[in-house]
Design an enzyme around this catalytic site. Structure first.
Site, mmCIF file in Angstrom:
data_model
loop_
_atom_site.group_PDB
_atom_site.id
_atom_site.type_symbol
_atom_site.label_atom_id
_atom_site.label_comp_id
_atom_site.label_asym_id
_atom_site.label_seq_id
_atom_site.Cartn_x
_atom_site.Cartn_y
_atom_site.Cartn_z
ATOM 1 N N CYS A 320 2.161 -12.147 8.763
ATOM 2 C CA CYS A 320 3.580 -11.815 8.606
ATOM 3 C C CYS A 320 4.405 -12.409 9.743
ATOM 4 O O CYS A 320 4.037 -12.294 10.912
ATOM 5 C CB CYS A 320 3.753 -10.298 8.575
ATOM 6 N N ARG A 419 8.929 -8.509 -3.318
ATOM 7 C CA ARG A 419 8.545 -7.704 -2.149
ATOM 8 C C ARG A 419 9.634 -7.727 -1.081
ATOM 9 O O ARG A 419 9.743 -6.795 -0.282
ATOM 10 C CB ARG A 419 7.235 -8.246 -1.567
#
Length: 505
Positions: A320, A419
């Protein structure tokens, strides 16, 4: 004026557990890792859905498909089948998990009498099943004509054109049982007659279910496996805050036991609306988690909206890059500690316990122990599970070393715009994840056994036999950068890692 936190946000690597008294009765084999998965009135009722180990796999295409779900449920955990795929494909994955080991299994590898040996082998390759019932129409609930197993054919002596009807074990030679037979009765028949499988038929001799000896043996070997009331594996599924009105019904119909809204940031009206829609259409029968959040306000928002559990963590995952692209996030340890306090506060005020899940920032096995000590009820892992045989990604060779592909849902490869949806257009404007490799580690079963042993051992060092007791007794200390270095191997020349061979005589 902006609000400033006085304390820095910290990671798991900045903490250590200080050991407590370990009584003689506190040994790893006695430690229970059972933990609640969904909200309940603690002290008044049993949690309707609990985990046998505090580990779930991340809602990622590189991690959680039906194969991973079966493997993890066997060990006592849970997978959330990834939602970045068509509704039909995701529902099919959920269905395959529920049918994989049901005690009573609806056949997904059924033959017709005019099929060939070549087709039998092709179906075996696709499904992995070597025992295949034969029905008049080749459908799972057709009239039973026989069964084909590996004992019914020899490739070295038979033509691939041979018809199933010529080499199957015919119906008159089979032992079968009525459809209303209980699982215990079916297992007794299997054992009494030394069978590997038992077809269950209705009064018209139509196939209804298959029951297998291996399912009974599997449960004996895996006492922690996650099973529902019908002895089927428990499985979760990820959803988004866009197409939930179409996706949720399909997943519920397929048998999903719990859902989770998959989002990089959960403190939003989009998640509240999704939860409210589920409650309106299913009441409390459908369990749904939400997240991710990193502070008290975010937790309260989702708990009051009706979330069954809340995920904690923004930007801490190994793939991430949300923090560096958007400047949004918080150290995972600090976020977990604050949200755990908010959870306990909410329980004191309402009598409702809403479990929290630490998602991201876990690099080493001992970070799981730290997350539990800080208040997490369970942890969600991506990179950890992506390394195993059971993950859906490819195993490749990179610079002479076996690796597994691993990519973030915010990467260009996944392009999971849902998302990261903020109510705008259906596309990703920039990446919040990377495409990468992780070292291949072998089977899930072997690796998770070692991880769980470490957690149990750590708990015993703190004098705890359950996760709630661990949380109550844990003593944590912040460590300096120097003590972090001191905590690993240092001031020595490490030898190559080779198998230990005793030289004792």
């Amino acid at each position: 004026m902006a609000f400033y936190y006085e304390e820095p946000s910290r990671t798991f690597n900045e903490y250590l557990l200080v050991p407590g008294h370990t009584p003689a009765s506190c040994i790893p084999t006695k430690v229970s890792l059972k933990t609640p998965l969904v909200r309940y009135r603690k002290g008044e009722e049993e949690c309707p859905l609990s985990l046998n180990i505090p580990m779930v796999s991340a809602i990622m295409a590189a991690v959680s498909d039906d194969r991973m779900a079966v493997a993890l449920a066997t060990e006592g955990g849970l997978s959330f089948i990834y939602g970045n795929q068509s509704i039909e494909d995701q529902a099919a994955m959920v269905s395959r998990v529920k049918q994989h080991k049901a005690g009573f299994v609806v056949s997904d590898a059924t033959l017709s009498p005019d099929m060939t040996l070549e087709q039998v082998l092709e179906l075996k390759e696709v499904t992995g099943h070597s025992t295949m019932p034969v029905t008049d129409d080749g459908k799972p609930n057709g009239k039973l004509l026989g069964v084909v197993t590996e004992r019914d054919y020899r490739l070295s002596r038979m033509s691939l054109d041979a018809k199933v009807c010529d080499f199957m074990t015919p119906r008159e030679k089979l032992i079968v049982a009525p459809a209303e037979t209980s699982l215990k009765e079916a297992n007794d028949i299997i054992w009494d007659h030394k069978l590997n499988s038992l077809p269950l038929v209705d009064d018209q001799d139509h196939l209804v279910y298959m029951t297998f000896r291996k399912d009974y043996d599997s449960h004996k070997d895996n006492p922690l496996e996650m099973l529902d009331a019908e002895k089927r594996y428990i499985v979760g599924a990820g959803i988004n805050s866009r197409d939930y009105a179409e996706r949720v019904p399909a997943l519920v119909e397929a048998g999903a036991d719990v859902l989770c809204i998959d989002s990089s940031e959960g403190f939003s009206d989009w998640q509240k609306m999704t939860i409210e829609w589920v409650r309106e259409h299913y009441g409390n029968d459908v369990k749904i988690g939400a997240g991710n959040v990193v502070d008290r306000e975010g937790f309260r928002f989702l708990a009051e909206a009706g979330a069954d559990f809340v995920k904690v963590g923004i930007g801490g995952g190994s793939i991430c890059i949300t923090r560096e692209t958007k400047g949004i996030g918080r150290g995972q340890a600090t976020a977990t500690i604050e949200v755990a306090k908010a959870r306990d506060e909410y329980f004191e005020q309402t009598g409702i316990y809403v479990p929290i899940c630490s998602d991201g920032g876990i690099v080493y096995d001992h970070h799981i122990s730290l997350a539990l000590a800080m208040g997490s009820d369970f942890v969600m892992l991506g990179r950890y599970f992506a390394r195993f045989d059971e993950s859906p990604s490819n195993k490749v060779v990179v610079n002479g070393t076996y690796m597994k592909e691993y990519w973030g849902e915010g990467s260009a490869r996944a392009r999971n715009w849902g998302r990261y949806d903020l109510g705008g257009k259906k596309s990703l404007s920039f990446e919040e994840g990377v495409d990468s490799y992780v070292p291949y580690a072998g089977s899930l079963k072997d690796n998770i056994a070692v991880t769980l042993l470490k957690i149990r051992s750590t708990m015993c060092n703190c004098g705890a036999l359950t996760i709630p007791e661990f949380r109550d007794k844990a003593k944590l200390t912040v460590v300096s950068s120097t003590s972090i270095v001191e905590g690993g191997a240092h001031d020595v020349l490490l030898k190559d890692k080779t198998p230990y061979v005793s030289t004792a005589r």
